[in-house]
Design a protein around this motif. Structure first.
Motif, PDB file in Angstrom:
ATOM      1  N   ALA A 110       0.846  -1.187   0.000  1.00 50.73           N
ATOM      2  CA  ALA A 110       0.000   0.000   0.000  1.00 50.73           C
ATOM      3  C   ALA A 110       0.884   1.240   0.000  1.00 50.73           C
ATOM      4  O   ALA A 110       2.048   1.183   0.382  1.00 50.73           O
ATOM      5  CB  ALA A 110      -0.914   0.006   1.221  1.00 50.73           C
ATOM      6  N   ALA A 111       0.294   2.327  -0.423  1.00 52.37           N
ATOM      7  CA  ALA A 111       0.976   3.613  -0.352  1.00 52.37           C
ATOM      8  C   ALA A 111       0.284   4.446   0.721  1.00 52.37           C
ATOM      9  O   ALA A 111      -0.943   4.377   0.880  1.00 52.37           O
ATOM     10  CB  ALA A 111       0.916   4.330  -1.695  1.00 52.37           C
ATOM     11  N   LEU A 112       1.059   5.191   1.450  1.00 54.43           N
ATOM     12  CA  LEU A 112       0.519   6.112   2.433  1.00 54.43           C
ATOM     13  C   LEU A 112       0.611   7.506   1.825  1.00 54.43           C
ATOM     14  O   LEU A 112       1.696   7.945   1.442  1.00 54.43           O
ATOM     15  CB  LEU A 112       1.312   6.045   3.739  1.00 54.43           C
ATOM     16  CG  LEU A 112       0.677   6.798   4.899  1.00 54.43           C
ATOM     17  CD1 LEU A 112      -0.573   6.064   5.380  1.00 54.43           C
ATOM     18  CD2 LEU A 112       1.654   6.945   6.033  1.00 54.43           C
ATOM     19  N   VAL A 113      -0.530   8.163   1.726  1.00 58.51           N
ATOM     20  CA  VAL A 113      -0.600   9.492   1.124  1.00 58.51           C
ATOM     21  C   VAL A 113      -0.993  10.486   2.209  1.00 58.51           C
ATOM     22  O   VAL A 113      -2.007  10.309   2.881  1.00 58.51           O
ATOM     23  CB  VAL A 113      -1.626   9.535  -0.030  1.00 58.51           C
ATOM     24  CG1 VAL A 113      -1.597  10.901  -0.713  1.00 58.51           C
ATOM     25  CG2 VAL A 113      -1.366   8.422  -1.032  1.00 58.51           C
ATOM     26  N   VAL A 114      -0.177  11.508   2.394  1.00 57.25           N
ATOM     27  CA  VAL A 114      -0.447  12.557   3.365  1.00 57.25           C
ATOM     28  C   VAL A 114      -1.098  13.712   2.617  1.00 57.25           C
ATOM     29  O   VAL A 114      -0.530  14.234   1.652  1.00 57.25           O
ATOM     30  CB  VAL A 114       0.848  13.019   4.060  1.00 57.25           C
ATOM     31  CG1 VAL A 114       0.564  14.168   5.025  1.00 57.25           C
ATOM     32  CG2 VAL A 114       1.513  11.853   4.785  1.00 57.25           C
ATOM     33  N   PHE A 115      -2.300  14.089   3.050  1.00 55.12           N
ATOM     34  CA  PHE A 115      -3.083  15.143   2.403  1.00 55.12           C
ATOM     35  C   PHE A 115      -3.232  16.348   3.317  1.00 55.12           C
ATOM     36  O   PHE A 115      -3.533  16.202   4.504  1.00 55.12           O
ATOM     37  CB  PHE A 115      -4.525  14.670   2.135  1.00 55.12           C
ATOM     38  CG  PHE A 115      -4.686  13.713   1.009  1.00 55.12           C
ATOM     39  CD1 PHE A 115      -4.895  14.161  -0.287  1.00 55.12           C
ATOM     40  CD2 PHE A 115      -4.688  12.347   1.243  1.00 55.12           C
ATOM     41  CE1 PHE A 115      -5.090  13.265  -1.319  1.00 55.12           C
ATOM     42  CE2 PHE A 115      -4.875  11.443   0.214  1.00 55.12           C
ATOM     43  CZ  PHE A 115      -5.077  11.903  -1.082  1.00 55.12           C
ATOM     44  N   ARG A 116      -3.100  17.520   2.744  1.00 49.95           N
ATOM     45  CA  ARG A 116      -3.520  18.762   3.392  1.00 49.95           C
ATOM     46  C   ARG A 116      -4.689  19.264   2.553  1.00 49.95           C
ATOM     47  O   ARG A 116      -4.536  19.526   1.355  1.00 49.95           O
ATOM     48  CB  ARG A 116      -2.381  19.781   3.416  1.00 49.95           C
ATOM     49  CG  ARG A 116      -2.800  21.167   3.864  1.00 49.95           C
ATOM     50  CD  ARG A 116      -3.166  21.210   5.322  1.00 49.95           C
ATOM     51  NE  ARG A 116      -3.431  22.605   5.674  1.00 49.95           N
ATOM     52  CZ  ARG A 116      -4.142  22.975   6.697  1.00 49.95           C
ATOM     53  NH1 ARG A 116      -4.655  22.090   7.514  1.00 49.95           N
ATOM     54  NH2 ARG A 116      -4.342  24.239   6.953  1.00 49.95           N
ATOM     55  N   VAL A 117      -5.856  19.312   3.173  1.00 43.40           N
ATOM     56  CA  VAL A 117      -7.061  19.731   2.466  1.00 43.40           C
ATOM     57  C   VAL A 117      -7.697  20.904   3.197  1.00 43.40           C
ATOM     58  O   VAL A 117      -7.440  21.133   4.377  1.00 43.40           O
ATOM     59  CB  VAL A 117      -8.082  18.568   2.338  1.00 43.40           C
ATOM     60  CG1 VAL A 117      -7.527  17.439   1.491  1.00 43.40           C
ATOM     61  CG2 VAL A 117      -8.506  18.056   3.704  1.00 43.40           C
ATOM     62  N   GLU A 118      -8.562  21.628   2.492  1.00 41.81           N
ATOM     63  CA  GLU A 118      -9.215  22.795   3.086  1.00 41.81           C
ATOM     64  C   GLU A 118     -10.263  22.397   4.124  1.00 41.81           C
ATOM     65  O   GLU A 118     -10.451  23.088   5.109  1.00 41.81           O
ATOM     66  CB  GLU A 118      -9.861  23.650   1.992  1.00 41.81           C
ATOM     67  CG  GLU A 118      -8.856  24.370   1.128  1.00 41.81           C
ATOM     68  CD  GLU A 118      -9.493  25.211   0.039  1.00 41.81           C
ATOM     69  OE1 GLU A 118     -10.720  25.107  -0.173  1.00 41.81           O
ATOM     70  OE2 GLU A 118      -8.758  25.973  -0.600  1.00 41.81           O
ATOM     71  N   GLN A 119     -10.971  21.308   3.902  1.00 43.95           N
ATOM     72  CA  GLN A 119     -12.057  20.880   4.791  1.00 43.95           C
ATOM     73  C   GLN A 119     -11.705  19.510   5.374  1.00 43.95           C
ATOM     74  O   GLN A 119     -12.205  18.494   4.933  1.00 43.95           O
ATOM     75  CB  GLN A 119     -13.364  20.818   4.018  1.00 43.95           C
ATOM     76  CG  GLN A 119     -13.760  22.157   3.399  1.00 43.95           C
ATOM     77  CD  GLN A 119     -14.804  21.971   2.329  1.00 43.95           C
ATOM     78  OE1 GLN A 119     -14.541  21.355   1.309  1.00 43.95           O
ATOM     79  NE2 GLN A 119     -15.987  22.492   2.570  1.00 43.95           N
TER      80      GLN A 119
END
Length: 143
Positions: A110-119
């Protein structure tokens, strides 16, 4: 479900990144993931570490401009289209992604994806409703 990310403002000068990593190492803080975005004059180093509050404190004491930002970590299958599925869910919910970075976990395929989102809260809810795995902070910090 929210992950604490350390952001460090760095002048674009030789040795600045090395100094950050040295300070963290001297305080037994392990880097789990990182990303750096730079311009001619400066960069923003984004870090996921095993002890974010401690990292914030020791970097601040070492004279760095540092902040903590809440992000989320999503696990996607390491295959063509794995990330696209999570992105489609966020797009459908009209959630804007400010930035992301990722790494592959060979042991789990699996890949771990770090997200910065507005909501952030809405993103967590929408992803969970679509059975997309959001990785808890304890697991991310201990990778």
């Amino acid at each position: 479900m929210k992950i604490k990310q350390i952001s460090v403002f760095l002048e674009n000068k030789s040795g600045r990144l090395a100094r950050v990593t040295k300070v963290l190492g001297q305080h037994d803080i392990n880097i789990r993931a990182l990303s750096i975005a730079d311009t001619t004059d400066f960069g923003i180093l984004r870090l996921i570490v095993n002890s974010p509050d401690k990292a914030f404190q020791v970097l601040k004491e070492a004279g760095f401009t540092v902040s903590i930002t809440e992000v989320l970590a999503v696990e996607v299958t390491d295959r063509p289209g794995g990330l696209a599925e999570a992105l489609a869910v966020l797009q459908e919910a009209e959630i804007n992604i400010e930035y992301l970075y990722a790494f592959v976990q060979k042991a789990t395929n699996a890949a771990l994806v770090v997200f910065r989102v507005e909501q952030l809260d809405k993103a967590i809810e929408v992803l969970q409703n679509h059975n997309i795995s959001i990785v808890p902070e304890e697991k991310v910090y201990s990778l």
